[in-house]
Each structure stands twice: as structure tokens, then as C-alpha cells.
Design an enzyme around this catalytic site. Structure first.
Site, PDB file in Angstrom:
ATOM      1  N   CYS A 163       9.181  17.213  30.681  1.00 32.29           N
ATOM      2  CA  CYS A 163       8.048  17.850  30.022  1.00 32.29           C
ATOM      3  C   CYS A 163       6.819  17.735  30.907  1.00 32.29           C
ATOM      4  O   CYS A 163       6.810  17.023  31.909  1.00 32.29           O
ATOM      5  CB  CYS A 163       7.767  17.194  28.668  1.00 32.29           C
ATOM      6  SG  CYS A 163       9.194  17.170  27.556  1.00 32.29           S
ATOM      7  N   LEU A 200      10.539  20.909  28.025  1.00 30.72           N
ATOM      8  CA  LEU A 200      11.848  21.392  28.443  1.00 30.72           C
ATOM      9  C   LEU A 200      12.866  20.694  27.556  1.00 30.72           C
ATOM     10  O   LEU A 200      12.938  19.465  27.525  1.00 30.72           O
ATOM     11  CB  LEU A 200      12.118  21.060  29.913  1.00 30.72           C
ATOM     12  CG  LEU A 200      13.482  21.495  30.450  1.00 30.72           C
ATOM     13  CD1 LEU A 200      13.498  23.000  30.682  1.00 30.72           C
ATOM     14  CD2 LEU A 200      13.821  20.767  31.747  1.00 30.72           C
ATOM     15  N   SER A 201      13.651  21.446  26.818  1.00 27.76           N
ATOM     16  CA  SER A 201      14.538  20.872  25.804  1.00 27.76           C
ATOM     17  C   SER A 201      15.898  20.537  26.390  1.00 27.76           C
ATOM     18  O   SER A 201      16.653  21.423  26.772  1.00 27.76           O
ATOM     19  CB  SER A 201      14.711  21.859  24.644  1.00 27.76           C
ATOM     20  OG  SER A 201      13.462  22.201  24.094  1.00 27.76           O
TER      21      SER A 201
END
Length: 722
Positions: free
Chosen positions: A2, A53-54
Site C-alpha cells: 500500500c 493493493l489488495s
């Protein structure tokens, strides 16, 4: 992975709506780190920006995370691998509200205060706002895998996952720290132990220290630093060599299992070396569809890495993308500028370029890929460089003594003369008598130095090259349990376990094929084939009228520190770019410094800079060497007006029987046939005559000696200058 950013006033006053634009700008600048989601929060004296960002729980992991009483607000970048067991140990009245692996950190902090990361296993950077106490808490993982920078004045502190985010605030200075950067041992590849403090390369920019928690009081700016982890210094005398090996294998399997856990697609950088091969061997059963990515260049073809990667993937039926870096490939100046600005470091060279391009390729062919497993940072703590520094463990320690002496002499310049030119006229005891700090355990000092180097170079560029393509880099060998184990090996077991990475090789011996466990250590692009990578750098610096070099020399501060004439002459000395001298990379780093100094003043947007075309892959069917021969072994187009020069130390010898030998530095390199036309050519190379003149005087056609000449050029025995 992230992107984190924040702004906080240090006088306790609230932020007004006029700061919303700044918070949004933070998020824009960090979009590449978190392209899936964006959240902003402004409340009281604090403003936070988060881009996500997953990888884990993509539907239920949004941030900021807020405690049940509303007093704690958290944004985090990274992964907490043992979050489930940590959650199980929380007080019974705590109920986690999301599926985020980082939510547990809120309640660990509430329970343990600044020591809340003691039992956390993972990689992370954290910004936590303690509303009740009016304090900001900043923290990073033990190795600094996840970045977090800040700049502060008396009035405010600004935070960001990347330095370019700090520049969004006009109060942050935009000046390259020339003096500090030039003194970093890692930059100059100096044979000394690394400095204590990590350099951020820019004036006024600080990094939250690895393995540390900073607590900033927003009412008066008072700051407390708490270090929650140190490299172990005590030896474990009770464990046998076999016990260390068994424990190492178990921990490595556990770490790879952690890193290979995700709710999104993962890939693996398969360099072809022992470390990434082992990660593949142990991760392949856990990851359902694991695509691997390999750099296919002149260097990796020459050192066997590309071929080994192809063989390995073929054995297990795993997709292997051989990403082609063909001979003559040269990024444009604009593409290089973008890469340097993306990484925010002068340490950009061939390795960084290759990895950046591999990530770009991976995201193009696998759009859903979000994470990349790496074999990085194994050498530093497993004895990976021991064999390169000596013939045995004693020789390795001798090399460490030299590094230690050089480091200590930095503070005693008057004594440096006595160890000049490799001669040692004095005993090291003279350093002790002068009051210089003495290292009683050289290997422990070396490991500490490598720990610092990993932060300055390895994890820095691994993070940026991955983040530039919206990918998270995962590094199984940087599990602190593994490093603690190898650091605690007692002195009498080090030759047995840490010479040539024996602990790693034997730990996986029963888990992976022997060809993997005993694969010789091969550097990523150094060694045989280095000139391919360095040639790219020379062509780059010469391209477009030496644009990058001249821009670097004109950058703010450059004229104070750089000798422009010497830099230009140094580039001239590299000729057409066939040098394998480390000076090529050192010169590139100096140029990168100037480019950073220039770009800091304008802080360009990454999205406005040219990325170039994504690399293509070469599909290998059976025999990589044979299938790539035409690409990498095509005859050169020799310039007949260029001057051939014999390498220093090259001798053409003959014996009584009439056979000819080509020796370099006392070693026979080639045995030549008595009537071979290449002998007549070599006899006439004088360092001043052009190739056309040499061929004419030898009465030889170029085609008759082209194959032999190619081999001599490849081995750096004959060079050409314009």
C-alpha cells in the site's frame, strides 16, 4: 502493498479543509503503490492518505482501521503473517471488525504500548494516531522491508511511503544530499563495513528506523524512539550443527508458507540461482498456479542462470517466462530518468533495471498478479559471500579483517599510508593503541554491516521496482527467526555451517533435488558475462549526445562535488562499451546522483514519464543455449577504423614445437594452431593501428578470424577503441 502518507500539526491545532488538496495529492503520487483503493481522512491535527493493493481479503480489508472505542486510527503497508495467532491472544472482549491482517495491531498497541510489535511476524510500515494521548506512532518491520519517510519542522511533520510524496508539501526541501551520498560505502562499493545510519539521499528527509517505533507528541513535538528488536549477539552453544540445520529447514518452510499465502495471484522471480530455486521448490505445492519470470540476457545465458531456470520449471511443469534482454538493448534517457525517480536512489544499475522490467512484463501477461516471491537477501546472512572472499573460512576471516581495518582507518587517516597498495607494514594492534574501536567478533560485525546494507540497497530497490508495477515483493529469507538463528551460530560451528551457505544447502537437502541444493553460487549478473550489462550502461551514458551525463553535471550542487572533465574522460575510456570494469557502474551512480538532484527541484510525476515498451519473452522448447545461439552469438559488426588493443597482462607465447599460447595474467587462456591466421593478427596488434591495417599487414581476411576474434572480445582479451 500500500501507499501511506500523512500530515500532522505539532501545535495541537486542527487541520482545516484547505489541507484536503494536499492529502489528495499524496494519494495521487502513491497511486502506483495502491491502485485498487484510495481513502483520505482528516480529523483534528492529523490528515492521512491511504492507497491499497489488495492481496489478502480484498473485499474486507479497507483502511484506515479504527479501534472499537474510536481512540486509535491506523494505516499500514505490508503483511502481518501471524495475525491469526496474535488475534487469538487478545483479551476476550476484543472483537475484530474486518478481515484485515493489520487490524490486530490496534489492540496489540492498546495492550502493550510501544512494545506492541515484539511478537509480530511480517513486513510492515505503520502510521498510528493515538487520539486520546494526542500522539502519532510510526513503526517499521525489523529489516525495513516496507518504507516510511518523514520531514519535520517545528510546526508540522509530513510522512510518506516514498520520498516523492514528501515533496508534495512545499515546506519539504528539495535538495540532494551530495556530501552524505558520496560518503556511503555501498555507493562506492568500498571494502568496508556499512555506516550506521541509512542514507535517504535528500537533505532533511529521514527514514523511520527499521525495528523501531517513533512516538511523536502532537502537542509539543517531543519524540521518543523505541527499538523493539536487535540482531542477536549471544551464541547458542547448546545446539549442535545438526540441530541448527534441522531448525533452519523448518523455519524456511514456515516462512515460505507465510509468504506464499495470499488471496490474489502470486508469481516468482526465478533468477536461476540457488535461493530462488529453493523458494520455488518449497512454494510450488502451495501456490495453485505459480508463474515464474527469468531475465534472459547475455550475462544470465553465459553464467547458466537462464538455462537452469528453464530446466527447473520444465522438471515440475511450471510456466517459466524467459524475458528477453537482447544484445544491444539500451533504455532511452527518458526511461532511465523515470526508473531513477521511481527508485529515488542513485544505486540504479543493471540489476534494478532487469527487475523493474520483469515486474512490468509480469503484470502485462498476468494482469491479476499482485505479489512476487523473491530469493533475495539470503547471501547476506547465510554465508553467501564467504567463498568469494577467500579459499576457506580462514581466508574469509582474513578478508573481513581487511574490511574492518579499512573502516577503522577512516577515523585515523594519518595511519592509512602504512597499509597502502595492499602492503601491511604495521600490525593491527597499532589501531588499538590509538584508541580506535576494536571489533572482537569480526563475523558478527560483518553481519551487522550486511543488515545495514540490506536496508540501503536490497529491500529499497526490491520495494520500488515492484511497487512501480503495482506488485508487492515478498522476501522469505528475511524472516527474523531465520536471521536470529544464523546469527546465533557459535564461532566454532561457523566454518561448518556458514561457509558457502552450507546451512541452507543441508537444510533443504532432503526437500529439494540435489541439483538445486548444491547449485554453485552465481551472482545475478556479475562474473562471466558482466560486459553485457555494463555495455548497456555505457551505451546509455553515450546516447543522445551524452544527455544524461551532461544533465547530471549541470544539476544543482554537481559543480561543487564532481570533476566534469574527469567524468567525460572516464566515459571516453570505456570506448564502445565492452568494459567489465566496476568503474562503469560507479560512474553510472554518480550520474544518477546528478539526475536525482535535478529531478528533486521539479518533482516530476511518474505517470508523465516514458516507460518504454514492455519486454517480450522467448519461448524455450527444449535447449535454451541452442535456441538462443543466433540471438546472443551472432557475429559482431566490426568497425575497421577502430583500434584493437590487447588486454593488460596478455602475452602471446610459443614453444619449441611451434605451438602458440595466449596467456593472461600468467594463466593460459587459449592454445592456438601454429598456422592459425589469428596468430598473425595478434602479432600485429600494437594499440595504435586500426583493425584494417592489422588485417592488411597480417594478410588475413576478417571472415577468416571473425570467430576467434569474437571469442577474444567476449573474454575481454582484446578491446576496441574508437
Amino acid at each position: 502493498m500500500c501507499g501511506l502518507a500523512g500530515y500532522a500539526r505539532l501545535d495541537g491545532q486542527d487541520l482545516g479543509p484547505e489541507f484536503d488538496g494536499l492529502l489528495n495529492n499524496f494519494a495521487e503520487l502513491l497511486h502506483h503503490r495502491g491502485p485498487d483503493e484510495r481513502e483520505l481522512l482528516r480529523s483534528g491535527p492529523v490528515g492521512l492518505a491511504f492507497t491499497r493493493l489488495s492481496l489478502v481479503n480484498p473485499q474486507d480489508g479497507t483502511q484506515p482501521l479504527i479501534s472499537d472505542d474510536g481512540n486509535l486510527v491506523l494505516i499500514a503497508n505490508g503483511e502481518v503473517y501471524n495475525h491469526k495467532e496474535l488475534a487469538a491472544g487478545l483479551p476476550s472482549d476484543v472483537r475484530l471488525k474486518t478481515g484485515s491482517d493489520c487490524e490486530v495491531l490496534l489492540y496489540l498497541y492498546r495492550q502493550h504500548g510501544l512494545d506492541f510489535l515484539r511478537d509480530v511476524r511480517g513486513m510492515f510500515a505503520i502510521i498510528l494516531w493515538d487520539r486520546a494521548r494526542g500522539q502519532l506512532v510510526l513503526a517499521r518491520d525489523r529489516f525495513g522491508i516496507k518504507p516510511l519517510y518523514y520531514h519535520r519542522t517545528d510546526q508540522r511533520i509530513v510522512l510518506s511511503s516514498e520520498i516523492k510524496g514528501l515533496f508534495a508539501d512545499p515546506a519539504t526541501p528539495r535538495r540532494f544530499a551530495w556530501a552524505r551520498a558520496l560518503s556511503v560505502p555501498t555507493v562506492a562499493a568500498a571494502p568496508r563495513f556499512s555506516a550506521e545510519q541509512m542514507c535517504t539521499w535528500f537533505e532533511g528527509v529521514e527514514s523511520v528506523p527499521a525495528a523501531s517505533v517513533l512516538r511523536v507528541d502532537l502537542r509539543d513535538g517531543k519524540t521518543v524512539e523505541h527499538r523493539y528488536w536487535e540482531l542477536p549477539t549471544a551464541a547458542d552453544e547448546s545446539t549442535s550443527a545438526e540441530g541448527f540445520i534441522e531448525r533452519y529447514g523448518d523455519l524456511l518452510e514456515s516462512s515460505i508458507r507465510d509468504c506464499a499465502t495470499a488471496d490474489s495471484e502470486l508469481g516468482l522471480f526465478l533468477s536461476g540461482g540457488i535461493d530462488s530455486s529453493i523458494v520455488l521448490a518449497l512454494a510450488r505445492k502451495q501456490v495453485e498456479e505459480l508463474h515464474t519470470f527469468t531475465a534472459l540476457s547475455g550475462g544470465t545465458r553465459a553464467n547458466g542462470d537462464a538455462e537452469h531456470s528453464s530446466w527447473l520449471a520444465d522438471q515440475w511443469g511450471i510456466p517459466n517466462h524467459q524475458v528477453l534482454f537482447e544484445p544491444g538493448l539500451t533504455p532511452t534517457p527518458e526511461q532511465w530518468l523515470r526508473l531513477v525517480w521511481l527508485t529515488e536512489s542513485p544505486m540504479v544499475g543493471p540489476e534494478v533495471y532487469y527487475k523493474h522490467e520483469l515486474h512490468r512484463f509480469a503484470r502485462q501477461v498476468r494482469p491479476e498478479l499482485r505479489g512476487m516471491l523473491l530469493g533475495a537477501a539470503s547471501d547476506e546472512f547465510n554465508g553467501g559471500y564467504s567463498e568469494g572472499m577467500g579459499d576457506d573460512w580462514a581466508g574469509f576471516l582474513s578478508g573481513l579483517r581487511g574490511m574492518n581495518r579499512t573502516t577503522r582507518l577512516d577515523g585515523m587517516p594519518g595511519l592509512r599510508y602504512w597499509w597502502g597498495e595492499g602492503e601491511a607494514f604495521l600490525s593491527d594492534n597499532v589501531l588499538n593503541s590509538q584508541g580506535a574501536e576494536q571489533d572482537t567478533d569480526l563475523y558478527a560485525s560483518y553481519v551487522l554491516s550486511e543488515y545495514r546494507k540490506v536496508q540501503q540497497y536490497n529491500v529499497w530497490h526490491e520495494d520500488r521496482t515492484a511497487a512501480g508495477s503495482g506488485v508487492e515483493a515478498r522476501v522469505p529469507f528475511l524472516d527474523h527467526r531465520i536471521v536470529e538463528l544464523t546469527s546465533s551460530i557459535p564461532e566454532h560451528l561457523r566454518p561448518r555451517l556458514l561457509w558457502d551457505k552450507r546451512i541452507l544447502r543441508e537444510a533443504v537437502g532432503s526437500r529439494v533435488p540435489r541439483r538445486i541444493a548444491e547449485r554453485p553460487k552465481v551472482p545475478f549478473f556479475y562474473g562471466n558475462g558482466t560486459h553485457h550489462a555494463y555495455g548497456m550502461l555505457v551505451r546509455l551514458m553515450n546516447s543522445n549526445g551524452r544527455e544524461l551525463v551532461e544533465r547530471a553535471l549541470a544539476a544543482p550542487g554537481a559543480s561543487t562535488y564532481l570533476d566534469a572533465d574527469s567524468i567525460r574522460q572516464g566515459l571516453n575510456n570505456f570506448g564502445e562499451g565492452t568494459s567489465d570494469s566496476p568503474s562503469v557502474e560507479l560512474l553510472m551512480r554518480i550520474v544518477n546522483m546528478g539526475l536525482l538532484a535535478e529531478m528533486a527541484t521539479s518533482a516530476p510525476r511518474l505517470e508523465s514519464m516514458d516507460t518504454g515498451t514492455v519486454r517480450t519473452e522467448l519461448r524455450v522448447h527444449s535447449d535454451l543455449l541452442a535456441e538462443t545461439q543466433k540471438i546472443f552469438e551472432a557475429g559482431r559488426n566490426y568497425d575497421l577504423t577502430a583500434v584493437p588493443v590487447s588486454a593488460k597482462g596478455l602475452l602471446l607465447l610459443s614453444d619449441a614445437s611451434g605451438d602458440w599460447y595466449l596467456a593472461n595474467d600468467g594463466q593460459i587462456e587459449f592454445v592456438l594452431e601454429p598456422e592459425s591466421p589469428i596468430v598473425r593478427v595478434l602479432q600485429r596488434i600494437d594499440g595504435t593501428s586500426t583493425l584494417a591495417t592489422v588485417l592488411r599487414e597480417a594478410d588475413v581476411k576478417l571472415k577468416a578470424v571473425e570467430e576467434e576474434l569474437d571469442a577474444l572480445v567476449d573474454q575481454r582479451l582484446v578491446l576496441f577503441v574508437a
